[in-house]
Design a protein around this motif. Structure first.
Motif, PDB file in Angstrom:
ATOM      1  N   ILE A   1     -21.915 -25.751 -11.039  1.00  0.00           N
ATOM      2  CA  ILE A   1     -20.581 -25.272 -11.414  1.00  0.00           C
ATOM      3  C   ILE A   1     -20.010 -24.372 -10.309  1.00  0.00           C
ATOM      4  N   LYS A   2     -20.891 -23.693  -9.583  1.00  0.00           N
ATOM      5  CA  LYS A   2     -20.407 -22.908  -8.427  1.00  0.00           C
ATOM      6  C   LYS A   2     -19.823 -23.832  -7.363  1.00  0.00           C
ATOM      7  N   GLN A   3     -20.480 -24.974  -7.184  1.00  0.00           N
ATOM      8  CA  GLN A   3     -19.959 -25.938  -6.196  1.00  0.00           C
ATOM      9  C   GLN A   3     -18.612 -26.506  -6.640  1.00  0.00           C
ATOM     10  N   ILE A   4     -18.490 -26.771  -7.934  1.00  0.00           N
ATOM     11  CA  ILE A   4     -17.199 -27.268  -8.439  1.00  0.00           C
ATOM     12  C   ILE A   4     -16.141 -26.190  -8.202  1.00  0.00           C
ATOM     13  N   HIS A   5     -16.506 -24.964  -8.499  1.00  0.00           N
ATOM     14  CA  HIS A   5     -15.599 -23.823  -8.313  1.00  0.00           C
ATOM     15  C   HIS A   5     -15.121 -23.760  -6.860  1.00  0.00           C
ATOM     16  N   ALA A   6     -16.083 -23.866  -5.944  1.00  0.00           N
ATOM     17  CA  ALA A   6     -15.726 -23.785  -4.520  1.00  0.00           C
ATOM     18  C   ALA A   6     -14.839 -24.953  -4.113  1.00  0.00           C
ATOM     19  N   ALA A   7     -15.053 -26.105  -4.717  1.00  0.00           N
ATOM     20  CA  ALA A   7     -14.297 -27.307  -4.325  1.00  0.00           C
ATOM     21  C   ALA A   7     -12.860 -27.272  -4.833  1.00  0.00           C
ATOM     22  N   VAL A   8     -12.624 -26.714  -6.011  1.00  0.00           N
ATOM     23  CA  VAL A   8     -11.265 -26.804  -6.583  1.00  0.00           C
ATOM     24  C   VAL A   8     -10.549 -25.462  -6.690  1.00  0.00           C
ATOM     25  N   ASN A   9     -11.250 -24.375  -6.402  1.00  0.00           N
ATOM     26  CA  ASN A   9     -10.641 -23.045  -6.442  1.00  0.00           C
ATOM     27  C   ASN A   9      -9.764 -22.822  -7.687  1.00  0.00           C
ATOM     28  N   PRO A  10     -10.380 -22.772  -8.850  1.00  0.00           N
ATOM     29  CA  PRO A  10      -9.606 -22.736 -10.102  1.00  0.00           C
ATOM     30  C   PRO A  10      -8.790 -21.460 -10.277  1.00  0.00           C
ATOM     31  N   ASP A  11      -7.684 -21.588 -10.996  1.00  0.00           N
ATOM     32  CA  ASP A  11      -6.864 -20.421 -11.341  1.00  0.00           C
ATOM     33  C   ASP A  11      -7.453 -19.722 -12.556  1.00  0.00           C
TER      34      ASP A  11
END
Ligand code: GDP
Length: 296
Positions: free
Chosen positions: A205-215
């Motif tokens: 989930i950290k990788q997903i976070h880094a990939a999409v930079n969520p608001d």
């Protein structure tokens, strides 16, 4: 019904106070002792209870409760206000990016209600004239993708999926790109949960976070699990910088511990409350309304 035990106990305490014309300091102390026990029994975090009681006592002394003509009412009012503060004070709204799409990442343990929430939030956003896109990023739980597609179908909101053979990081990235192409202004990304927090889950989930930079990073927690929900929130927040918490299953007979502790322990506001399995059973979380409900 949620909070039933807590409500009954608090009503007893305050009923006794209201019956008295004047209150001595001992009366106030005795009432606070009972409030403290009621909160502990409702599974509110120990330290949260301690701070809460200290604040209420301090205010009660400051307002000279013992000299008031309606001292019981003054105490109830102080407790009411402190309960509101404890749950975050004012309502905390969902983020909205200046550069759409607003990306919302869901996190949480398996069974907390993430996939259901994606559908609910999409329906809510749709009713506010937004155009959400749902992204099927939980590739591990059998049927999670199908579940999301069914939810999307019910409300006529598109679901982006690349099946279960592509990495969730790639699915999330492409999902956000698709939303941009198609002029969708919210992207709601469902992610995998495990039965317990584990490193692989956090890493992914950290990788997903880094990939999409969520608001917005919403942690979905099952309110029925009480302090366990608060511990889960603490661990996720340490690793992922959550922006909000969603409490689910508030329709069950939760004692109240999660709702009353999670903001104080993590600093993250509660943004929504889920109150059933149906797609429209989602409410913005209003600390004042919740406090009134708890006091009954
Ligand atoms: P996920 O594993 O986090 O994606 O969890 P799901 O969205 O699949 O939800 C797990 C179960 O909880 C499902 O049976 C849902 O219908 C149920 N559920 C989700 N939210 C609520 C809620 O607010 N109240 C109740 N009673 N059930 C809920």
């Amino acid at each position: 019904m949620a909070f039933e035990g807590l409500t009954t106990r608090l009503q007893n305490v305050f009923g006794k106070l209201r019956g008295k014309g004047k209150l001595s300091e001992d009366d106030v102390n005795e009432a606070m002792r009972e409030v403290r026990l009621a909160l502990l029994e409702a599974d509110v975090n120990f330290k949260v209870v301690k701070d809460f009681i200290a604040k209420v006592k301090e205010k009660a002394v400051g307002q000279e409760v013992t000299k008031s003509f309606t001292p019981g009412m003054v105490v109830v009012d102080i407790v009411h206000k402190e309960l509101i503060e404890l749950m975050g004070g004012t309502q905390s709204k969902l983020a909205k990016s200046n550069r759409p799409p607003t990306v919302v990442l869901m996190a949480g343990l398996q069974g907390a209600g993430k996939t259901t929430l994606v559908g609910k939030l999409a329906k809510l956003l749709q009713s506010q004239n937004h155009k959400p896109l749902l992204v099927a990023g939980d590739i591990y739980r059998p049927a999670a993708i199908k579940q999301l597609e069914v939810l999307g179908g019910q409300i006529d909101v598109p679901v982006f999926s690349l099946g279960d053979q592509v990495s969730p990081v790639e699915i999330a990235r492409q999902g956000v790109a698709r939303a941009k192409e198609e002029g969708r202004d919210y992207v709601l990304i469902d992610t995998a949960g495990r039965l317990q927090i584990d490193e692989a889950l956090m890493e992914e989930i950290k990788q997903i976070h880094a990939a999409v930079n969520p608001d917005e990073v919403l942690l979905v927690v099952d309110a029925m699990t009480g302090q366990e929900a608060v511990n889960v929130a603490k661990s996720f927040h340490e690793q992922l910088a959550l922006t909000g918490v969603v409490l689910t299953k508030l329709d069950g007979d939760t004692r109240g511990g999660a709702a009353l502790s999670v903001k104080a322990v993590t600093g993250c506001p509660i943004k929504f409350a889920s109150t059933g399995e149906k797609i429209d059973q989602l409410e913005a979380f209003h600390p004042d309304r919740m406090a009134s409900r708890i006091l009954g």
